[in-house]
Design a protein around this motif. Structure first.
Motif, PDB file in Angstrom:
ATOM      1  N   GLY A  42       8.078  22.768  26.116  1.00 48.92           N
ATOM      2  CA  GLY A  42       7.976  23.639  27.284  1.00 48.92           C
ATOM      3  C   GLY A  42       8.847  23.157  28.421  1.00 48.92           C
ATOM      4  O   GLY A  42       9.550  23.944  29.072  1.00 48.92           O
ATOM      5  N   ASN A  43       8.822  21.842  28.664  1.00 51.18           N
ATOM      6  CA  ASN A  43       9.638  21.272  29.736  1.00 51.18           C
ATOM      7  C   ASN A  43      11.129  21.446  29.462  1.00 51.18           C
ATOM      8  O   ASN A  43      11.919  21.681  30.383  1.00 51.18           O
ATOM      9  CB  ASN A  43       9.321  19.791  29.908  1.00 51.18           C
ATOM     10  N   GLU A  44      11.509  21.325  28.190  1.00 45.73           N
ATOM     11  CA  GLU A  44      12.925  21.476  27.841  1.00 45.73           C
ATOM     12  C   GLU A  44      13.386  22.917  28.069  1.00 45.73           C
ATOM     13  O   GLU A  44      14.485  23.158  28.579  1.00 45.73           O
ATOM     14  CB  GLU A  44      13.158  21.066  26.392  1.00 45.73           C
ATOM     15  N   TYR A  45      12.540  23.878  27.714  1.00 47.21           N
ATOM     16  CA  TYR A  45      12.872  25.283  27.989  1.00 47.21           C
ATOM     17  C   TYR A  45      12.941  25.527  29.501  1.00 47.21           C
ATOM     18  O   TYR A  45      13.826  26.244  29.991  1.00 47.21           O
ATOM     19  CB  TYR A  45      11.831  26.213  27.370  1.00 47.21           C
ATOM     20  N   GLN A  83      16.223  34.031  32.374  1.00 48.29           N
ATOM     21  CA  GLN A  83      14.908  34.648  32.208  1.00 48.29           C
ATOM     22  C   GLN A  83      14.307  34.349  30.838  1.00 48.29           C
ATOM     23  O   GLN A  83      13.112  34.054  30.724  1.00 48.29           O
ATOM     24  CB  GLN A  83      15.013  36.157  32.426  1.00 48.29           C
ATOM     25  N   GLU A  84      15.128  34.390  29.797  1.00 45.30           N
ATOM     26  CA  GLU A  84      14.625  34.132  28.450  1.00 45.30           C
ATOM     27  C   GLU A  84      14.143  32.690  28.306  1.00 45.30           C
ATOM     28  O   GLU A  84      13.108  32.434  27.674  1.00 45.30           O
ATOM     29  CB  GLU A  84      15.714  34.425  27.420  1.00 45.30           C
ATOM     30  N   ASN A  85      14.870  31.740  28.891  1.00 43.06           N
ATOM     31  CA  ASN A  85      14.441  30.343  28.821  1.00 43.06           C
ATOM     32  C   ASN A  85      13.086  30.148  29.497  1.00 43.06           C
ATOM     33  O   ASN A  85      12.206  29.455  28.967  1.00 43.06           O
ATOM     34  CB  ASN A  85      15.483  29.434  29.474  1.00 43.06           C
ATOM     35  N   PHE A  86      12.920  30.750  30.663  1.00 39.18           N
ATOM     36  CA  PHE A  86      11.634  30.616  31.353  1.00 39.18           C
ATOM     37  C   PHE A  86      10.520  31.344  30.600  1.00 39.18           C
ATOM     38  O   PHE A  86       9.366  30.897  30.592  1.00 39.18           O
ATOM     39  CB  PHE A  86      11.740  31.123  32.790  1.00 39.18           C
ATOM     40  N   LYS A  87      10.857  32.446  29.961  1.00 40.14           N
ATOM     41  CA  LYS A  87       9.859  33.157  29.155  1.00 40.14           C
ATOM     42  C   LYS A  87       9.388  32.283  28.001  1.00 40.14           C
ATOM     43  O   LYS A  87       8.184  32.202  27.710  1.00 40.14           O
ATOM     44  CB  LYS A  87      10.459  34.457  28.617  1.00 40.14           C
ATOM     45  N   ARG A  88      10.334  31.616  27.332  1.00 34.22           N
ATOM     46  CA  ARG A  88       9.978  30.712  26.234  1.00 34.22           C
ATOM     47  C   ARG A  88       9.131  29.553  26.741  1.00 34.22           C
ATOM     48  O   ARG A  88       8.170  29.125  26.088  1.00 34.22           O
ATOM     49  CB  ARG A  88      11.242  30.177  25.564  1.00 34.22           C
ATOM     50  N   ALA A  89       9.497  29.023  27.903  1.00 36.31           N
ATOM     51  CA  ALA A  89       8.713  27.932  28.487  1.00 36.31           C
ATOM     52  C   ALA A  89       7.278  28.381  28.727  1.00 36.31           C
ATOM     53  O   ALA A  89       6.323  27.658  28.403  1.00 36.31           O
ATOM     54  CB  ALA A  89       9.352  27.470  29.793  1.00 36.31           C
ATOM     55  N   ALA A  90       7.115  29.577  29.281  1.00 34.35           N
ATOM     56  CA  ALA A  90       5.776  30.094  29.562  1.00 34.35           C
ATOM     57  C   ALA A  90       4.964  30.238  28.280  1.00 34.35           C
ATOM     58  O   ALA A  90       3.766  29.916  28.247  1.00 34.35           O
ATOM     59  CB  ALA A  90       5.879  31.435  30.285  1.00 34.35           C
ATOM     60  N   GLU A  91       5.594  30.705  27.222  1.00 31.84           N
ATOM     61  CA  GLU A  91       4.890  30.875  25.946  1.00 31.84           C
ATOM     62  C   GLU A  91       4.392  29.534  25.412  1.00 31.84           C
ATOM     63  O   GLU A  91       3.254  29.416  24.942  1.00 31.84           O
ATOM     64  CB  GLU A  91       5.821  31.537  24.928  1.00 31.84           C
ATOM     65  N   VAL A  92       5.246  28.521  25.498  1.00 31.13           N
ATOM     66  CA  VAL A  92       4.859  27.199  24.999  1.00 31.13           C
ATOM     67  C   VAL A  92       3.754  26.608  25.869  1.00 31.13           C
ATOM     68  O   VAL A  92       2.772  26.045  25.359  1.00 31.13           O
ATOM     69  CB  VAL A  92       6.079  26.254  24.954  1.00 31.13           C
ATOM     70  N   TYR A  93       3.889  26.730  27.184  1.00 26.31           N
ATOM     71  CA  TYR A  93       2.869  26.197  28.084  1.00 26.31           C
ATOM     72  C   TYR A  93       1.512  26.863  27.836  1.00 26.31           C
ATOM     73  O   TYR A  93       0.464  26.209  27.927  1.00 26.31           O
ATOM     74  CB  TYR A  93       3.285  26.406  29.540  1.00 26.31           C
ATOM     75  N   LEU A 111       3.637  26.569  34.150  1.00 27.82           N
ATOM     76  CA  LEU A 111       3.494  27.894  33.538  1.00 27.82           C
ATOM     77  C   LEU A 111       3.659  28.983  34.589  1.00 27.82           C
ATOM     78  O   LEU A 111       4.363  29.981  34.368  1.00 27.82           O
ATOM     79  CB  LEU A 111       2.124  28.011  32.865  1.00 27.82           C
ATOM     80  N   ALA A 112       3.013  28.802  35.737  1.00 31.79           N
ATOM     81  CA  ALA A 112       3.101  29.801  36.798  1.00 31.79           C
ATOM     82  C   ALA A 112       4.544  29.982  37.266  1.00 31.79           C
ATOM     83  O   ALA A 112       5.023  31.109  37.439  1.00 31.79           O
ATOM     84  CB  ALA A 112       2.213  29.388  37.970  1.00 31.79           C
ATOM     85  N   THR A 113       5.243  28.868  37.461  1.00 35.45           N
ATOM     86  CA  THR A 113       6.639  28.935  37.890  1.00 35.45           C
ATOM     87  C   THR A 113       7.495  29.624  36.839  1.00 35.45           C
ATOM     88  O   THR A 113       8.326  30.480  37.149  1.00 35.45           O
ATOM     89  CB  THR A 113       7.185  27.518  38.148  1.00 35.45           C
ATOM     90  N   SER A 114       7.286  29.257  35.585  1.00 33.55           N
ATOM     91  CA  SER A 114       8.048  29.864  34.488  1.00 33.55           C
ATOM     92  C   SER A 114       7.777  31.358  34.399  1.00 33.55           C
ATOM     93  O   SER A 114       8.699  32.160  34.201  1.00 33.55           O
ATOM     94  CB  SER A 114       7.683  29.191  33.160  1.00 33.55           C
TER      95      SER A 114
END
Length: 219
Positions: free
Chosen positions: A81-84, A100-110, A126-129
């Motif tokens: 999640g942190n890497e995304y 946007q896609e990177n942050f979306k992936r981060a949110a999914e993992v978080y 997660l909120a920031t992502s």
């Protein structure tokens, strides 16, 4: 984010700070101002940033494969999640279409992590992502959950306030969060930053307050 708001914050802060990478301290939403660099230096920096981003994408591919093999590995999921998240930050300069896609992936993992472990730091990330991926409902829900678990969570207070001011145009709500955050600031630079944000919120609210308290003119 509206250009007018970017100009407002550029006016009240002497130095703009960019959205920070995970682990680098205060995670705030301000965008960098225009930076002037000589031609050759700028080209070299841009080339290095692009190469670093491609290396980061390779690391992400490898981590995704590892996570598929061991989906219950919480430290690995957090790292992914942190890497995304950090890829979303890096992409602002080198691959804007992928932010946007990177942050979306981060949110999914978080979200997967939170199902296993209620970590307030992950909730804030997660909120920031979610905010940067365009999912404002998830962003607000996650900020509230983080602050329910830890009401004095400085980063969450600051960033929730920024979210309220930008996504909701709720300057009163933002002011409330930043006033709570101010006494929790650990150093003078954070204090100055929060005080500037408080002043801006008060300025935004002043015309509305004046209108609300004015006496109607008789016919």
């Amino acid at each position: 984010m509206k250009k007018r708001t970017q100009r407002i914050f550029a006016g009240i802060l002497a130095v703009l700070v960019s959205i920070a990478m995970v682990g680098s301290g205060l995670l705030v939403f301000f965008f960098r101002g225009d930076e002037t660099t000589s031609g050759s230096s700028a080209s070299a920096l841009a080339a290095k940033a692009a190469a670093d981003y491609q290396d980061q994408k390779l690391r992400l591919d490898a981590m995704v494969q590892q996570a598929k093999v061991d989906p219950e590995n919480v430290p690995l999921q957090k790292a992914l999640g942190n890497e995304y998240y950090n890829a979303g930050v890096a992409a602002q300069d080198v691959a804007p279409a992928e932010v946007q896609e990177n942050f979306k992936r981060a949110a999914e993992v978080y979200q997967n992590v939170i199902k296993i472990e209620k970590d307030v730091n992950i909730m804030a990330a997660l909120a920031t992502s979610a905010f940067y991926s365009g999912d404002n409902d998830l962003a607000e829900k996650s900020y509230k959950e983080a602050l329910e678990l830890k009401p004095d969570f400085f980063n969450a207070l600051v960033n929730y306030g920024f979210f309220l001011s930008q996504a909701k145009q709720d300057w009163a709500g933002a002011l409330n969060q930043w006033q709570k955050a101010l006494p929790l600031a650990q150093n003078s630079s954070d204090q100055e930053l929060i005080q500037a944000m408080i002043s801006q919120a008060q300025s935004e609210l002043q015309p509305k307050a004046a209108t609300d308290t004015s006496t109607p003119t008789p016919p």
